[in-house]
Design a protein around this motif. Structure first.
Motif, PDB file in Angstrom:
ATOM      1  N   LEU A 129       0.828  -1.208   0.000  1.00  0.00           N
ATOM      2  CA  LEU A 129       0.000   0.000   0.000  1.00  0.00           C
ATOM      3  C   LEU A 129       0.866   1.264   0.000  1.00  0.00           C
ATOM      4  O   LEU A 129       0.606   2.203  -0.763  1.00  0.00           O
ATOM      5  CB  LEU A 129      -0.935   0.002   1.211  1.00  0.00           C
ATOM      6  N   THR A 132       2.481   1.708  -3.533  1.00  0.00           N
ATOM      7  CA  THR A 132       1.567   2.180  -4.567  1.00  0.00           C
ATOM      8  C   THR A 132       1.089   3.607  -4.285  1.00  0.00           C
ATOM      9  O   THR A 132       0.927   4.408  -5.215  1.00  0.00           O
ATOM     10  CB  THR A 132       0.368   1.226  -4.700  1.00  0.00           C
ATOM     11  N   ALA A 165      -3.160   0.691  -5.479  1.00  0.00           N
ATOM     12  CA  ALA A 165      -3.412   0.785  -4.040  1.00  0.00           C
ATOM     13  C   ALA A 165      -4.816   0.295  -3.700  1.00  0.00           C
ATOM     14  O   ALA A 165      -5.030  -0.349  -2.670  1.00  0.00           O
ATOM     15  CB  ALA A 165      -3.229   2.229  -3.568  1.00  0.00           C
ATOM     16  N   ALA A 173      -7.293   3.682   0.167  1.00  0.00           N
ATOM     17  CA  ALA A 173      -6.594   4.253  -0.982  1.00  0.00           C
ATOM     18  C   ALA A 173      -7.492   5.216  -1.740  1.00  0.00           C
ATOM     19  O   ALA A 173      -7.061   6.296  -2.169  1.00  0.00           O
ATOM     20  CB  ALA A 173      -6.113   3.131  -1.905  1.00  0.00           C
ATOM     21  N   PRO A 313       1.001   4.710   4.798  1.00  0.00           N
ATOM     22  CA  PRO A 313       0.793   5.191   3.422  1.00  0.00           C
ATOM     23  C   PRO A 313       1.261   6.609   3.150  1.00  0.00           C
ATOM     24  O   PRO A 313       1.632   6.928   2.014  1.00  0.00           O
ATOM     25  CB  PRO A 313      -0.732   5.066   3.239  1.00  0.00           C
TER      26      PRO A 313
END
Length: 534
Positions: A129, A132, A165, A173, A313
């Motif tokens: 995650l 991406t 994601a 995401a 993230p």
């Protein structure tokens, strides 16, 4: 990136440390290998599981396809994803500022991020995650830079990163992506035109990537699969009590600061000046970084269970922001503080190295890791002595803690149950077919992987498992459940035994001595391979 792989690899690419949720992805990948269905995901019991999208399962599957079904293969692409995140952090900074110094510091901050390191050693979605989302952040950064035309690759990076994601984690995401795109359109410093964001080829390809698996599951299994997916994404994840939201919000803020120690400490002396200077230089990116930080803090506050990995993230974007602040504040001029931080980590590594020498002297074969640690210790010590490249000395010495830690975990946890039992099963002159399993399901995942492909392992139910026992000729059963069986009907073919955490001091003291085996067998956790008597 190479140093990240080299130093985190010994910690990541084995089962020295096993994270519970890894079993879902390993078990599903083994089943995919067995039945050739690369879209549907199963639990070890054979039940369907749709709580997460497909990309994490495919990362484990790809490792199995390339390197065989083993611990190394199950984690190699997650380690590489961690290293690639470091590289994308560098690229993001270079795109925004075109200054090698800021990019280098940002990459070092991200490489020494403990949450990234831990996530790179687990076959679960989090490191995929962050990779991406950082790819997507690279696209956002291209739109937010101060000068020059928007690169042709910017929409491709932005949308494909978000699409990938979404196939890793789903709604989080989409939420971060929606917030970022809204910011591009409406921020007051450098608004992006809607026309420049509507890139039809990138949007179409990204929509296909994002929705492919979901549409396939709808066609194969119908809309009921969405109940499981949405239940995990929203139902059990979202906190409803105000106090819990406040508590998790505070924890998230503390963890977000902690994951950037010691770097945030170096920013304190000139923090007001530095923040003011970076804001004037590029307010649109500074606002974006702060908005994403607030967004992830809000998401973490709303979760019913808070984990530090939920913050990951946005860590690369914040690493770039922090690296920017540090360089503008001329943090490298404060050599004493940098040397102290590097020395703290260096001393810790020397202690771990000494412990490794002690274990090696008792017969624990860790010489290769010790040699690697020694080389890096000498290099880091030289940098500290000369007062050169101190940020690199800090990052490398922090990374070095993890192979040092592996010296001890490899002794305590290896060989794992799957390795121990598979040796007997492979040498036995019989086909075991399907074996029933009762015990810790995390252990069953390691055993299942080790027995593939000749033998299938099926988990028994939590309740009423005794009623399933007659269905199997052979079982693997944890010692705590063995007493529940009629032992006269079974014979023990083999057993695995692993260290008990309570007995670690006694076992280390007895390591290499005749009494070690008796202490291990007396205190360790056992799994019995049993078979019905003729």
């Amino acid at each position: 990136m190479g140093i990240f792989c080299l130093l985190v690899g010994p910690f990541a690419l084995s089962f020295n440390m096993n994270y519970p949720d890894e079993m879902y992805y390993r078990d599903a990948a083994v089943e995919m290998m067995r039945n050739g269905d690369y879209l549907t995901t199963y639990l070890g019991s054979g039940e369907l599981r749709f709580k997460k999208p497909i990309l994490t399962y495919w990362a484990v599957l790809a490792g199995f396809k390339l390197f065989g079904v083993n611990a190394f293969a199950s984690r190699i692409f997650f380690l590489l994803a961690g290293a690639a995140t470091v590289g994308l952090t560098f690229k993001l900074s270079k795109t925004l500022f075109k200054k090698e110094k800021i990019a280098a510091v940002s990459a070092l901050i991200m490489a020494a991020n403990p949450v990234l390191i831990l996530s790179a050693g687990r076959s679960i979605p989090d490191v995929l995650l962050v990779l991406t989302m950082t790819l997507s952040a690279l696209g956002f950064g291209a739109y937010l830079k101060n000068d020059g035309p928007i690169p042709k690759w910017a929409p491709w990076a932005l949308y494909s990163g978000l699409a990938l994601a979404f196939e890793v984690k789903g709604l989080p995401a989409a939420a971060l992506g929606g917030i970022g795109i809204s910011y591009l359109l409406f921020n007051p410093w450098k608004r992006t035109s809607l026309k420049s964001l509507i890139h039809i080829p990138a949007l179409l390809v990204s929509l296909f990537i994002a929705l492919f698996w979901f549409l396939a599951m709808w066609k194969i299994h119908g809309p009921t699969y969405l109940d499981s997916f949405l239940g995990d994404q929203v139902g059990v994840r979202v906190a409803s009590k105000s106090f819990l939201v406040f508590k998790h919000g505070l924890i998230a803020v503390g963890l977000l600061i902690a994951m950037f120690i010691p770097w945030v400490l170096f920013a304190i002396p000139q923090v007001k000046y530095s923040i003011s200077k970076v804001w004037k230089e590029n307010p649109q990116f500074a606002g974006f970084a702060l908005l994403w930080a607030l967004a992830i803090l809000g998401m973490c506050a709303m979760t019913s269970v808070m984990y530090e990995r939920y913050l990951l993230p946005v860590a690369p974007v914040l690493a770039v922001y922090l690296g920017w602040i540090l360089v503008k504040g001329e943090f490298e001029s404060r050599k004493l503080g940098l040397k102290i931080a590097a020395l703290v980590f260096l001393i810790l590594n020397v202690i771990l190295f000494g412990g490794g020498i002690f274990l090696a002297s008792k017969g624990h074969a860790v010489w290769a890791i010790l040699f690697l640690i020694l080389i890096v210790l000498i290099y880091v010590g030289r940098l500290i002595w000369k007062g050169e490249k101190l940020p690199k000395a800090i990052a490398f010495s922090f990374l070095l803690i993890f192979p040092g830690y592996t010296l001890f975990t490899s002794l305590i946890s290896f060989p794992h149950q799957g390795q121990q039992l598979s040796e007997f099963i492979e040498s036995a002159d019989q086909n075991f077919g399907t074996i029933g399993f009762k015990g810790n399901n995390h252990t069953s995942s390691k055993i299942r992987m080790s027995l593939y492909p000749e033998t299938r392992l099926t988990n028994l139910e939590k309740i009423g498992w005794q009623e399933q026992v007659p269905e199997f000729k052979t079982l693997i059963i944890e010692d705590s459940f063995y007493d529940s069986l009629n032992q006269e009907k079974f014979q023990i073919l083999d057993q695995s035994v692993n260290w008990s955490s309570k007995a670690i001091p006694d076992l280390i003291n007895a390591f290499g001595k005749p009494e070690f085996d008796s202490i291990l067998n007396k205190t360790g956790k056992k799994f019995y391979l049993i078979q019905k008597k003729p």
